[in-house]
Design a protein around this motif. Structure first.
Motif: not given
Length: 377
Positions: A99-101, A106, A108
């Motif tokens: 998971s990458t923001s 806000s 992910s």
């Protein structure tokens, strides 16, 4: 493949544009599978996924520059991408999401899931390349797929409108019903709402596409088709056992259908669901996803391609029914739904009679509901 589908399959830019699209999608897949590696994840499925994604990229690149024939590049890219779909799904099931923001948002994004989706799309492009489908044919298939996917999801959400409408007449009697009676009524009304919503979407699509009732393949089964029904039911359960065995062997866990949770709390509801499965769920789901969606796909896809594509749509619309666990478990369960849909789609394609897959689908669900009642009743 039909002659209609062949009419726009060729073109002078076939060897350039389609491999270019495939290269882009395969590249995105490879990058997404590389992220968990960069995050320190040392998992064989992830590394293998990177390798297969790279194989798809190279196959498309070499094909684009004329190094190999499409009949070689296409199958390599398609097969490698299917492998990535399986490996990414396995990684997600094991909790590997990468998971990458997103910057300034806000939100992910699980990149392994991105790889799962893009690898599936890449497999489709690989099949198109192997068949020599040109840009016009590719665009026509993509547009029809988008439309029919929309039709499939419309069938999923239509009951959200029709069910409340059907509820209106029983509102005055709600207070006089016991809790069990209220649950039974809600199940019956909910499924009738599904039937009405599905029918509205099916009829609406047929009218918008200038089709009439002759498009519907409804007739009494012949003796041969009764044999198909029995064989189909056996194959369906065989497929379930085989898929479950493979999943257990590799350590993949699926999610429970929402009905299973209902059975644990109120097993008597399953006695209501048994006739509903045969009279409502099987017939109306098959009406939309087989007779409308799969048969419409015959216009542009081969018969086998239509069965597979309709099964992808059918599995996708069941996501809400299995959203009882994490993403990886949901994907595993949808994989089972996809496998079962292949059987139902093949039954319809072989018999061209909606009654056969509707009956097999309904009986299969009814037997599952009966088993749930025996377990929790």
């Amino acid at each position: 493949m039909t002659e209609t589908a062949r009419a726009d399959d060729t073109g002078p830019i076939t060897s350039d544009v389609i491999p270019g699209i495939g290269t882009t999608l395969a590249g995105i897949t490879m990058v997404a599978m590389l992220v968990p590696v960069r995050q320190g994840v040392d998992d064989l499925a992830v590394w293998a996924g990177v390798g297969f994604a790279l194989a798809a990229v190279l196959a498309f690149l070499v094909r684009r520059h004329g190094g190999i024939e499409r009949t070689i590049a296409g199958p390599i890219a398609a097969g490698s991408s299917v492998a990535v779909v399986l490996l990414a799904g396995y990684a997600l099931n094991q909790g590997i999401t990468a998971s990458t923001s997103l910057p300034s948002v806000s939100l992910s994004i699980p990149l392994v899931f991105v790889a799962f989706v893009t690898a599936g799309l890449t497999a489709g492009v690989g099949v198109a390349e192997s068949l020599g489908i040109g840009l016009v044919g590719f665009k026509r298939r993509t547009q029809q797929l988008a439309v029919l996917t929309g039709v499939g999801f419309a069938g999923l959400f239509a009951p959200e409108i029709t069910t409340p409408v059907l509820t209106i007449p029983i509102i005055p009697f709600v207070e006089s019903l016991s809790e069990t009676e209220l649950l039974v009524v809600s199940q019956v009304v909910g499924n009738l709402g599904m039937a009405l919503g599905t029918a509205i979407i099916a009829v609406g699509y047929l009218r918008l596409t200038d089709r009439d009732r002759s498009f519907l393949d409804l007739r009494l089964p012949t003796a041969r088709e009764v044999g198909w029904t029995v064989a189909g039911l056996i194959v369906l359960f065989g497929a379930v056992f085989a898929i479950d065995f493979v999943m257990q062997t590799v350590g993949v866990e699926g999610s429970d259908h929402a009905t299973t949770q209902q059975a644990q709390e109120r097993p008597e509801l399953m006695l209501v669901m048994i006739p509903i499965a045969i009279l409502v769920i099987g017939p109306f789901e098959e009406l939309l996803y087989r007779n409308v969606i799969q048969k419409s796909l015959y216009d542009t896809f081969s018969r086998a391609g239509a069965v597979v594509t309709a099964s992808v749509i059918f599995a996708a619309v069941h996501v809400s029914a299995y959203a009882t666990a994490g993403l990886g478990a949901v994907i595993a369960s949808l994989g089972t739904v996809f496998g079962l849909s292949l059987v139902l789609g093949t039954l319809y394609e072989r018999t061209e009679n909606l009654v056969i897959p509707a009956l097999v689908h309904g009986l299969y669900n009814a037997l599952l509901f009966a088993n749930l009642y025996s377990l929790y009743g």
